[in-house]
Design a protein around this motif. Structure first.
Motif, PDB file in Angstrom:
ATOM      1  N   LEU A  54       0.842  -1.212   0.000  1.00 40.12           N
ATOM      2  CA  LEU A  54       0.000   0.000   0.000  1.00 40.12           C
ATOM      3  C   LEU A  54       0.870   1.253   0.000  1.00 40.12           C
ATOM      4  O   LEU A  54       0.579   2.228  -0.682  1.00 40.12           O
ATOM      5  N   ARG A  55       1.978   1.215   0.801  1.00 35.34           N
ATOM      6  CA  ARG A  55       2.883   2.372   0.859  1.00 35.34           C
ATOM      7  C   ARG A  55       3.528   2.623  -0.502  1.00 35.34           C
ATOM      8  O   ARG A  55       3.653   3.748  -0.943  1.00 35.34           O
ATOM      9  N   GLU A  56       3.931   1.495  -1.154  1.00 38.62           N
ATOM     10  CA  GLU A  56       4.540   1.614  -2.498  1.00 38.62           C
ATOM     11  C   GLU A  56       3.574   2.287  -3.464  1.00 38.62           C
ATOM     12  O   GLU A  56       3.949   3.163  -4.230  1.00 38.62           O
ATOM     13  N   ILE A  57       2.293   1.850  -3.395  1.00 36.80           N
ATOM     14  CA  ILE A  57       1.279   2.440  -4.297  1.00 36.80           C
ATOM     15  C   ILE A  57       1.118   3.924  -3.987  1.00 36.80           C
ATOM     16  O   ILE A  57       1.083   4.755  -4.894  1.00 36.80           O
ATOM     17  N   GLU A  58       1.072   4.251  -2.690  1.00 39.15           N
ATOM     18  CA  GLU A  58       0.920   5.669  -2.280  1.00 39.15           C
ATOM     19  C   GLU A  58       2.106   6.507  -2.781  1.00 39.15           C
ATOM     20  O   GLU A  58       1.936   7.596  -3.304  1.00 39.15           O
ATOM     21  N   ASP A  59       3.328   5.949  -2.630  1.00 39.76           N
ATOM     22  CA  ASP A  59       4.535   6.654  -3.106  1.00 39.76           C
ATOM     23  C   ASP A  59       4.497   6.868  -4.604  1.00 39.76           C
ATOM     24  O   ASP A  59       4.781   7.960  -5.092  1.00 39.76           O
ATOM     25  N   ALA A  60       4.073   5.793  -5.309  1.00 39.86           N
ATOM     26  CA  ALA A  60       3.982   5.898  -6.774  1.00 39.86           C
ATOM     27  C   ALA A  60       2.968   6.971  -7.175  1.00 39.86           C
ATOM     28  O   ALA A  60       3.194   7.770  -8.093  1.00 39.86           O
ATOM     29  N   MET A  61       1.835   7.011  -6.444  1.00 39.89           N
ATOM     30  CA  MET A  61       0.807   8.013  -6.733  1.00 39.89           C
ATOM     31  C   MET A  61       1.364   9.422  -6.480  1.00 39.89           C
ATOM     32  O   MET A  61       1.059  10.368  -7.183  1.00 39.89           O
ATOM     33  N   GLY A  62       2.229   9.530  -5.424  1.00 40.08           N
ATOM     34  CA  GLY A  62       2.835  10.815  -5.082  1.00 40.08           C
ATOM     35  C   GLY A  62       3.701  11.344  -6.210  1.00 40.08           C
ATOM     36  O   GLY A  62       3.697  12.540  -6.511  1.00 40.08           O
ATOM     37  N   PHE A  63       4.479  10.431  -6.863  1.00 43.40           N
ATOM     38  CA  PHE A  63       5.308  10.842  -8.006  1.00 43.40           C
ATOM     39  C   PHE A  63       4.483  11.360  -9.142  1.00 43.40           C
ATOM     40  O   PHE A  63       4.851  12.309  -9.817  1.00 43.40           O
ATOM     41  N   LEU A  64       3.320  10.690  -9.356  1.00 47.14           N
ATOM     42  CA  LEU A  64       2.452  11.115 -10.461  1.00 47.14           C
ATOM     43  C   LEU A  64       1.786  12.435 -10.071  1.00 47.14           C
ATOM     44  O   LEU A  64       1.454  13.248 -10.863  1.00 47.14           O
TER      45      LEU A  64
END
Length: 478
Positions: A468-478
């Motif tokens: 979930l954290r990885e997905i959140e981080d990825a969303m943050g980059f976008l």
């Protein structure tokens, strides 16, 4: 004197006609007799001959004991005294004839008291519904004494279950008559889903079986749990291995034979490996390449054999351990049954326990609340419950089907019922290894479809959080 002789003659004649009636005491003024169809249907009576017999009819008294409760005593005395009054002569024979016929044809004699309690319980279980003036059908219990059959029809709200219970002629023991069940339970019709009825019926019949083996109702209930304990439940393998030293069983004996054969094979291969080093070929020529291959093959075969043996040993050890644990659990239940009676089994009467279980489980489940969300586990409409079960086996994945699947009832090891989604949240999110939130329960929650190992649950949860954290981080980059 002729008066005495005629009574003696009458008793002698009755004894010759009913040799199964045992007469330990017989005097001119009274006699004591017993008749039994099985050890659990023994009825003892006293016949008193008044002055002026047979003009004044004999008086029948039935002994009240563990088999004959007050209700049966009263019924038999009334019936047999009436028989004596209506008979001008040969009253002993007439009374015995009626008693023997009653005991032989009424299969409810050994469970008379339980049966009365069952009838009262079924009637009482409907009293609350009657008070609330609900329109539900009444629960009924119908008895067929010559067949030893009980028809039970249980209703709660819109749900119902109809079943038959057949009493074995040897009750509370069992014979081949009902396939080895002192109470044979058969489901005739219901509107509960098959998964639920299978679970209830299997447990109910298992309680009867364990009580036949001498267990108390509480132990029979605990040991008959249809939800199995997970493999790693409270299990310290090393401690258990130390506690249970190996013992000789059929399996371990065959394993010893197997080991001996394996050792012989290994020895043969080692000999082959050693001899092939020195073996001369034809005319003293040595083919070193062929010998090297032979040695290599022999070594490989030894390794493979050793690995196979090791795997077989480990498998047996696991099997042995599982068996020991099962034995330990059984002994925990049987201990106080077997020890005091010197190793003999005393079958326990199970009819009342069986009917109580059916009434409580069938009626109780209808209104059971999920310990997590405090809402009913079963929907009010039985058809809706069937749709929920059908949605679990359907391949559809639309929103409605997904919602239905979440509402599927699950029974856990502690005996409480949950909605699937509630149980999933409880078992897969911290704190792990939690006890049941139901205030009346408090036992640890388990279900075979979820891991029982707390460490495994913690690892899975941590991995999910990381994703979930990885997905959140990825969303943050976008």
């Amino acid at each position: 004197m002729s008066h005495h002789k005629s009574i003696q003659e009458e008793v002698a004649e009755a004894k010759s006609m009913f040799p199964a009636v045992n007469v330990p005491t017989s005097t001119p003024s009274f006699l004591i007799a017993t008749y039994q169809r099985t050890p659990y249907t023994k009825i003892k009576m006293t016949l008193t001959f008044p002055d002026g017999y047979p003009t004044h009819p004999l008086i029948v008294n039935i002994d009240q004991d563990a088999i004959v409760p007050p209700g049966l005593k009263k019924k038999l005395e009334k019936e047999l005294n009436t028989v004596a009054m209506e008979q001008p002569t040969q009253q002993v024979r007439a009374v015995w004839e009626r008693l023997v016929s009653f005991v032989d044809t009424n299969l409810f004699v050994p469970c008379w008291k339980e049966l009365r309690q069952c009838v009262e319980m079924v009637q009482k279980s409907d009293a609350d519904a009657a008070k609330s003036k609900s329109k539900q059908k009444q629960s009924t219990i119908t008895l067929y004494d010559s067949k030893g059959k009980i028809k039970l029809s249980l209703h709660n709200e819109a749900y119902y279950i109809n079943c038959n219970i057949t009493i074995d002629p040897a009750y509370p023991d069992f014979s081949a008559a009902t396939g080895g069940k002192s109470c044979l339970l058969e489901l005739t019709s219901t509107n509960f889903p098959k998964t639920i009825t299978d679970m209830m019926m299997t447990q109910a019949q298992d309680i009867v079986r364990r009580m036949q083996e001498g267990l108390s109702p509480e132990k029979a209930m605990n040991l008959s749990n249809p939800v199995k304990v997970p493999k790693n439940f409270h299990l310290n393998i090393d401690e258990m291995k130390e506690k249970y030293k190996a013992r000789l069983t059929k399996d371990t004996i065959s394993n010893i034979k197997h080991d001996t054969e394996a050792l012989k094979k290994v020895t043969d291969l080692r000999n082959k490996e050693a001899s092939s080093v020195r073996a001369p070929g034809d005319n003293g020529y040595v083919d070193h390449k062929a010998l090297a291959k032979e040695r290599k093959d022999a070594r490989r075969a030894i390794q493979k054999l050793t690995a196979e043996e090791k795997a077989a040993d480990e498998q047996l050890e696991e099997k042995e351990l599982a068996w020991k644990l099962e034995e330990q659990k059984r002994n925990a239940g049987y201990y106080d049954v077997y020890i005091p009676t010197g190793g003999t089994i005393t079958p326990q009467p199970s009819l009342y326990v069986l009917v109580t279980f059916l009434v409580q489980k069938v009626k109780g489940l209808v209104v059971e609340m999920c310990p997590c969300c405090n809402k009913r586990v079963l929907p009010i409409c039985p058809d809706e419950l069937k749709s929920i079960y059908n949605s679990s086996s359907s391949s559809k994945s639309d929103k409605k089907t997904k919602e239905m699947r979440k509402m599927k009832p699950y029974r856990t090891y502690c005996g409480c019922w949950y909605h699937k989604s509630c149980l999933n949240t409880l078992l897969t999110e911290p704190p792990f290894g939690i006890e049941c939130p139901n205030a009346k329960c408090g036992r640890r929650v388990f279900h075979p479809e979820w891991p029982g190992d707390v460490k495994q649950l913690e690892r899975e949860w941590a991995a999910k959080q990381a994703r979930l954290r990885e997905i959140e981080d990825a969303m943050g980059f976008l």
